[in-house]
Design an enzyme around this catalytic site. Sequence first.
Site, PDB file in Angstrom:
ATOM      1  N   SER A  59       0.828  -1.211   0.000  1.00  0.00           N
ATOM      2  CA  SER A  59       0.000   0.000   0.000  1.00  0.00           C
ATOM      3  C   SER A  59       0.857   1.255   0.000  1.00  0.00           C
ATOM      4  O   SER A  59       0.482   2.270  -0.592  1.00  0.00           O
ATOM      5  CB  SER A  59      -0.957   0.008   1.197  1.00  0.00           C
ATOM      6  OG  SER A  59      -0.253  -0.097   2.420  1.00  0.00           O
ATOM      7  N   GLU A  60       2.028   1.221   0.685  1.00  0.00           N
ATOM      8  CA  GLU A  60       2.968   2.332   0.634  1.00  0.00           C
ATOM      9  C   GLU A  60       4.408   1.830   0.691  1.00  0.00           C
ATOM     10  O   GLU A  60       4.686   0.790   1.288  1.00  0.00           O
ATOM     11  CB  GLU A  60       2.756   3.328   1.793  1.00  0.00           C
ATOM     12  CG  GLU A  60       1.657   4.341   1.577  1.00  0.00           C
ATOM     13  CD  GLU A  60       0.321   3.889   2.130  1.00  0.00           C
ATOM     14  OE1 GLU A  60      -0.682   4.605   1.949  1.00  0.00           O
ATOM     15  OE2 GLU A  60       0.283   2.804   2.750  1.00  0.00           O
ATOM     16  N   THR A  61       5.276   2.596   0.070  1.00  0.00           N
ATOM     17  CA  THR A  61       6.714   2.401   0.191  1.00  0.00           C
ATOM     18  C   THR A  61       7.331   3.725   0.624  1.00  0.00           C
ATOM     19  O   THR A  61       6.989   4.779   0.086  1.00  0.00           O
ATOM     20  CB  THR A  61       7.334   1.930  -1.137  1.00  0.00           C
ATOM     21  OG1 THR A  61       6.814   0.633  -1.457  1.00  0.00           O
ATOM     22  CG2 THR A  61       8.841   1.838  -1.048  1.00  0.00           C
TER      23      THR A  61
END
Length: 302
Positions: A59-61
């Site tokens: 979902s996020e990096t």
Amino acid sequence: MWRCLHFKLGRTRLHQINVYLVNAFTEQGKGGNPAGVVLQADGLKDEQKLAIAREVGFSETAFVSSASDADFAVSFFTPTAEVDFCGHATMAAFHVMFEQGVLTQGRYQQNTKAGRLGVTIEADGHIVMSQNLPLYLKRFDYAEISALIGLDKSILASTQLPLEVISTGLADIIVPVPEGYLDKLKVNDMALSNFSRQHNVIGLHAFELCDEGEVFTARCRNFAPLFGIPEESATGSASGALACYLTQYVYPCQSNHFTFEQGSAMGRTSRITASVESDEQGISKVFVGGYAQIIGQTRPVA
């Protein structure tokens, strides 16, 4: 778990990109929300960061770079876009730096597009993030939200609590539902995406209160399909907003400590702690904390 990731953008070939894979807000070493972490990201352009985030698929990096007026600058990319802040990816990034010996226990500052925010690493690896003071942006009526989550407006109205957009870094719609209804939500991804775009919010954070005396204050679910996240198992930014919401409308104390469960509907139970301090002017401090665990990393591409 090792993965070899190859990134190519036009004529630009990225070499030696090492992406740590981390579960953030774990519960007894399990569950949590996966995030990617790239250290020493100074040389990466935004389009390259987006390509990496898309390839990682979480979902996020988080991308950690140097900063002249803080310990680090951290940027956050979903598979579809950059976002100003991400709680669980912040935790993932600082956990990696702690585990790899880049940082020791102590207090640090990170520059983000949501502002300069403090992060404390405790001796046992517990990480506590400060968040922005809450902004109470707008309210919606029960009918507007019921159409997005598949619950009748009368069910939402029975809580007698507002449906409100609150931001402590990112704007989410905080939605209380009666006990027993959280797992019955049927989110219309397209409708929620359009609604989020129209009202300039990240998504929707629903919760049901737990009985007094339980380990958890509330059980939560978070949906942000506009940013390629149909549902995620732990959301740090929305947990800060929820802590402010509960302090404002449910538990009006000068010092509140909450423990939230998220992710059980996905089979990834996560534990998120949040605390709020208040004074005569209102909420003065917001903190969100938890544990993380490295589950793997990419091998550098030669």
